[in-house]
Design an enzyme around this catalytic site. Structure first.
Site, PDB file in Angstrom:
ATOM      1  N   HIS A 230       0.944  -1.302  -0.046  1.00 20.40           N
ATOM      2  CA  HIS A 230       0.038   0.048  -0.067  1.00 20.40           C
ATOM      3  C   HIS A 230       0.952   1.328   0.074  1.00 20.40           C
ATOM      4  O   HIS A 230       0.494   2.306  -0.648  1.00 20.40           O
ATOM      5  CB  HIS A 230      -0.867   0.046   1.250  1.00 20.40           C
ATOM      6  CG  HIS A 230      -2.053  -0.996   1.327  1.00 20.40           C
ATOM      7  ND1 HIS A 230      -1.959  -1.994   2.133  1.00 20.40           N
ATOM      8  CD2 HIS A 230      -3.182  -1.191   0.652  1.00 20.40           C
ATOM      9  CE1 HIS A 230      -2.788  -2.664   2.004  1.00 20.40           C
ATOM     10  NE2 HIS A 230      -3.765  -2.379   1.077  1.00 20.40           N
TER      11      HIS A 230
ATOM     12  N   MET B 228       2.717  -9.068  -1.097  1.00 17.05           N
ATOM     13  CA  MET B 228       2.320  -8.865   0.024  1.00 17.05           C
ATOM     14  C   MET B 228       0.605  -8.707  -0.262  1.00 17.05           C
ATOM     15  O   MET B 228       0.293  -8.204  -1.080  1.00 17.05           O
ATOM     16  CB  MET B 228       2.867  -7.065   0.157  1.00 17.05           C
ATOM     17  CG  MET B 228       4.047  -7.549   0.573  1.00 17.05           C
ATOM     18  SD  MET B 228       4.684  -5.972   1.330  1.00 17.05           S
ATOM     19  CE  MET B 228       6.498  -6.469   1.672  1.00 17.05           C
TER      20      MET B 228
END
Ligand code: PAF
Length: 296
Positions: free
Chosen positions: A51, A198
């Site tokens: 992110h 991830m």
């Protein structure tokens, strides 16, 4: 002492604006948008380096960056998955503050869905495969929430990760078909050193699970090598499931070799094929997805 106190205050006093009310976030974005370009990163929280890579990219291309954190019930077909989705609000805010994010929307769910949504989206063949096929209603939920968020954020660019490749294609289609006046920027999948993509869901894996989960990426790389060596698609598909499932740790939900743009399964490869290898597999009851792209 006074200087220390000031540093302390500066550190703990968020300069990042946090909004719980979508209309107030919208007013902030409208006002900021008059003099700044806005990069928008929608998330469901439980933030990780992947992110933050989107945030960094957004910062490098826009004057201000705004982020949303909302675990959207409408895109979960499995209530258990929704319940177990990790929620880490204070850590998320600290991470975003450290990245210099300007504003975050963490909307009150009652203000997101003030009335049941009557509208529903159908993306045709694009959603009949893979995630759409196994998670009924998922992309309708994604399309509804991102449409709302796009209106509230009024961005110049929106940032999505390639890990959710089918979501990227769906949102690109939504942007095109509804003439949203901005572009989607697709950023490469961020990986652990082991190669594991991830994901917020990785938090639900045990330490050994995290080590085992790296086999998913390895299986994609093996499949790529086999395709490049000329093994037929059907053969490569069989081997991926066989090898991942051989120790009983993984249950492969799908492994598809698809056209890179349309995401429709391919039967054969041509010299100029752009191909996506996409997988979803369960490990320790956690559903993990990954993909890689190849050009022939
Ligand atoms: O990819 C996600 O985290 C979600 O699907 C999104 C785009 C934030 C919509 O809820």
């Amino acid at each position: 002492l006074i200087v220390q106190g000031l540093v302390y205050l500066q550190y703990f006093n968020y300069s990042m604006q946090i909004f719980r009310i979508p209309s107030q976030f919208h007013a902030f974005c409208k006002e900021s948008g008059k003099s700044s370009s806005i990069g928008f990163v929608p998330t469901m929280g439980a933030l990780h380096e992947g992110h933050l890579a989107l945030v960094k990219k957004a910062k490098s291309e826009n004057t201000i960056v705004v982020v949303s954190i909302f675990v959207n019930p409408l895109q979960f077909n499995n209530p258990e998955d929704l319940k177990k989705y990790p929620r880490t609000e204070s850590e998320d805010l600290a991470m975003l503050e450290a990245e210099g994010v300007n504003a975050v929307l963490i909307p009150d769910p009652a203000l997101v869905y003030e009335a049941p949504t009557a509208l529903s989206f159908d993306f045709g063949n694009l959603e009949r495969v893979m995630e759409g096929a196994f998670r009924s209603g998922h992309f309708n939920g994604v399309a509804v929430i991102v449409s709302k968020l796009f209106h509230w954020a009024s961005p110049d660019r929106v940032y999505f990760g390639q890990k959710d490749l089918q979501q990227v294609r769906i949102v690109e289609t939504l942007i095109r078909d509804l003439s949203f006046p901005f572009q989607l920027v697709c950023c490469p999948t961020f990986r652990e050193e082991s190669g594991l993509a991830m994901s917020s869901r990785n938090r639900r894996l045990s330490e050994t699970g995290k080590i085992k989960a790296a086999s998913i990426y390895k299986s994609l790389l093996d499949a790529k090598k086999r395709l490049q060596d000329g093994l037929p698609i059907a053969e490569v598909k069989k081997l991926v499931s066989l090898e991942l499932e051989k120790n009983g740790d993984f249950k492969v939900e799908y492994f598809e070799i698809t056209d890179y743009e349309t995401l429709q399964p391919l039967q054969t490869l041509h010299s100029s094929s752009k191909v996506a290898l996409c997988i979803a597999a369960f490990l320790e009851e956690v559903r993990l997805i990954d993909n890689i792209l190849i050009e022939f």
